[in-house]
Design an enzyme around this catalytic site. Structure first.
Site, mmCIF file in Angstrom:
data_model
loop_
_atom_site.group_PDB
_atom_site.id
_atom_site.type_symbol
_atom_site.label_atom_id
_atom_site.label_comp_id
_atom_site.label_asym_id
_atom_site.label_seq_id
_atom_site.Cartn_x
_atom_site.Cartn_y
_atom_site.Cartn_z
ATOM 1 C CE LYS A 143 -3.159 3.120 1.389
ATOM 2 N NZ LYS A 143 -2.269 4.262 1.606
ATOM 3 N N GLY A 199 4.148 3.756 11.069
ATOM 4 C CA GLY A 199 3.406 5.020 11.012
ATOM 5 C C GLY A 199 2.872 5.411 12.365
ATOM 6 C CB SER A 200 -0.010 7.507 13.221
ATOM 7 O OG SER A 200 -1.067 6.813 12.583
ATOM 8 N N GLY A 203 -3.090 4.680 13.220
ATOM 9 C CA GLY A 203 -3.127 3.825 12.029
ATOM 10 C C GLY A 203 -2.763 2.388 12.370
ATOM 11 N N GLY A 204 -1.667 2.207 13.085
ATOM 12 C CA GLY A 204 -1.189 0.859 13.419
ATOM 13 C C GLY A 204 -2.197 0.094 14.264
ATOM 14 C CD GLU A 223 8.667 1.802 14.250
ATOM 15 O OE1 GLU A 223 7.964 2.619 14.869
ATOM 16 O OE2 GLU A 223 9.570 2.108 13.478
ATOM 17 C CB CYS A 260 10.183 5.649 14.839
ATOM 18 S SG CYS A 260 11.385 4.827 13.832
ATOM 19 C CD GLU A 349 6.055 9.339 17.715
ATOM 20 O OE1 GLU A 349 7.138 9.240 17.143
ATOM 21 O OE2 GLU A 349 5.062 8.664 17.410
#
Ligand code: NAP
Length: 481
Positions: A143, A199-200, A203-204, A223, A260, A349
């Site tokens: 994606k 990503g965020s 999202g994860g 992650e 990250c 974060e």
């Protein structure tokens, strides 16, 4: 091509590709690394333009990308990564004979990969997730990240060129463009066997939940970043306040803080706090605001800071300046440890060059902090060796909270090697038993299978008596080649 066709073709390609010798998979990976180098002059300007990252950084990132591709090529060519383990039959064992049991890792099947916005090459289309899946023997349905669509397409073309050169099916890699709906449909497809994401947190976690709601739940290796705390001890700090302030600010502001492993939290003893804060402030003044990856990330950065500005526990040492929204300017806030401990929101974060300096007063407070800390990708300890002699309890607590514990330097700059661990307890990832960087990343996309009393000729090469691949194997509990 519709989704069913994509996955059916990927599954067909999988059944052919999974049993190819490691040497042939390695040849493909090496060809891909060469192809990316060939197209360097086209890839780099595209990535620079789409990510706002400087040319030097993108050039370096392409080198890192091809370097990690070659690392996986070397690993699959050597072959021992499959953990071949053999318990030969014991027909005369009493009271019961033992069957012949042989175990190894076998690839999972089609993997859905979501690339990261902050690494348009090394964590994207031909990045670590895609390559470790292909190295394991899995096709990838990728994606594309909408922040760098043209770079993504160009790299996807390189993957197809390499597949063609090696006579491999093009369905081993499919590039899918789209938004949230398309991404979710990929995760929900019955033929998908695993998901990798960078990503965020939102999202994860959303993709993790989705994958677990499927009729057949599948693993999601997400992650999602962390605040990567640095713990400062008094002696270490007082020996080198300017040097450590410089190291901290360099790490914090690297890539406009969009890493990250960016150190967003630093714990400082009260005695040195003022001097250290002054030294950090002086360093921050030298850093000019620079463009962030895209407008959305800059907006999210300033929104997070604005949200924190409403909290009276924070004293702002340097405020962010959202004058030109795309530019990320640095920010630093100070808070007392007893206030920080009251609200886990202070651990969230903030993606960008913002840090929170937490001032602690005692050993008890330090241990409370460690207990309270969320899961992290990294934790860094700045202490003289003698200061750690009585800190086994604290170290033990911190080990529980991270994937990589550093005793020197800064957390940014993740080495791609055999021993690297880039993962950690939730919420930094959804799979603390795995890594997304380094050789062990390959294990995410394989599962163990045991063959019991299988005829020699039918066994995979890795498990045959002759050891035709010459790999390391555990036979009857002993390592041998
Ligand atoms: P993101 O918003 O999490 O997006 C990453 C990818 O996942 C994109 O392809 C996105 O698709 C997709 N996605 C996100 N949420 C989804 C959902 N609910 N369902 C299906 N697909 C979903 O990350 P980003 O765009 O890279 O950056 C945004 C934030 O992520 C940053 O502000 C930062 O906090 C964090 N971040 C963390 C890291 C890290 O190293 N862990 C790296 C980069 C960014 P669409 O874009 O098409 O929606």
């Amino acid at each position: 091509m519709n989704l069913d066709q994509i996955f059916i073709s990927a599954q067909e390609a999988f059944l052919f590709y999974k049993n190819l010798p490691g040497k042939e998979k390695a040849e493909f990976l090496d060809t891909l690394a060469d192809t990316l180098e060939e197209y360097r002059a086209e890839i780099v300007p595209l990535a620079v333009q789409e990510s706002n990252l400087p040319e030097g950084r993108i050039n370096g990132e392409l080198g890192r990308t091809t370097g990690q591709i070659r690392l996986f090529a070397k690993m699959v060519k050597e072959g021992s990564w499959v953990e071949a383990t053999i318990d030969p039959a014991m027909p005369d064992r009493t009271p019961l004979p033992r069957a012949d049991i042989r175990r190894m890792l076998t690839p999972l099947g089609p993997v859905v990969v979501f690339g990261a916005s902050n690494f348009p090459l090394a964590f994207s289309t031909a990045g670590g997730d895609t390559i470790s899946a292909l190295a394991a023997g899995c096709p990838v349905i990728y994606k594309a990240h909408p922040a760098h669509p043209e770079t993504s397409k160009k790299v996807a073309d390189c993957i197809h060129v390499a597949l063609l050169k090696c006579g491999l099916p093009s369905a081993l890699f499919t590039h899918v463009e789209g938004g949230i709906a398309e991404g979710q449909a990929l995760v929900q497809h019955p033929l998908a066997k695993a998901v990798a994401f960078t990503g965020s947190h939102a999202g994860g976690k959303a993709l993790f939940d989705l994958a677990n709601k499927r009729e057949e739940p599948i693993p999601v290796f997400a992650e999602m970043g962390s605040v990567n705390p640095i713990f400062c001890f008094p002696k270490k700090l007082s020996h080198n306040i300017p040097g450590l302030a410089k190291a901290f600010v360099s790490s914090l502001t690297l890539g406009v803080g969009q890493f990250c492993t960016n150190p967003g939290l630093i714990f400082v003893p009260e005695e040195q706090a003022k001097d250290f804060e002054n030294a950090i402030s002086a360093e921050l003044k030298e850093i000019a605001a620079a463009p962030m990856l895209h407008q959305g990330i800059a907006q999210a950065y300033y929104d997070s800071i604005q949200f924190l500005e409403a909290r009276e526990e924070l004293r702002w040492v340097k405020v962010a300046d959202p004058k030109h929204l795309i530019n990320g300017s640095t920010a630093l806030a100070e808070i007392k440890a007893h206030d920080w401990l009251k609200d886990s929101l202070f651990q969230k974060e903030v993606f960008g060059a913002f840090a929170m300096m937490v001032v602690y007063q005692s050993q008890t407070e330090l241990e409370e902090i460690a207990e309270h800390l969320h899961g992290q990708l990294t934790i860094t300890i700045w202490a003289e060796e003698e200061e750690l002699k009585n800190q086994l309890f604290l170290l033990n607590l911190l080990e529980e909270k991270c994937g990589r514990l550093l005793f020197k330097g800064v957390p940014t700059g993740v080495e791609v090697g055999y021993a690297m661990q880039h993962g950690g307890p939730f919420p930094s990832t959804t799979a603390p038993q795995s890594t997304s960087v380094g050789a062990y990343a390959i294990k995410r996309f394989a599962r163990p299978i045991a063959f019991q009393d299988m005829p020699q000729d039918l066994l995979p090469d890795a498990l045959q008596d002759e050891n035709p691949l010459g790999i390391w194997r555990m036979v009857n509990g002993n390592w041998e080649k």
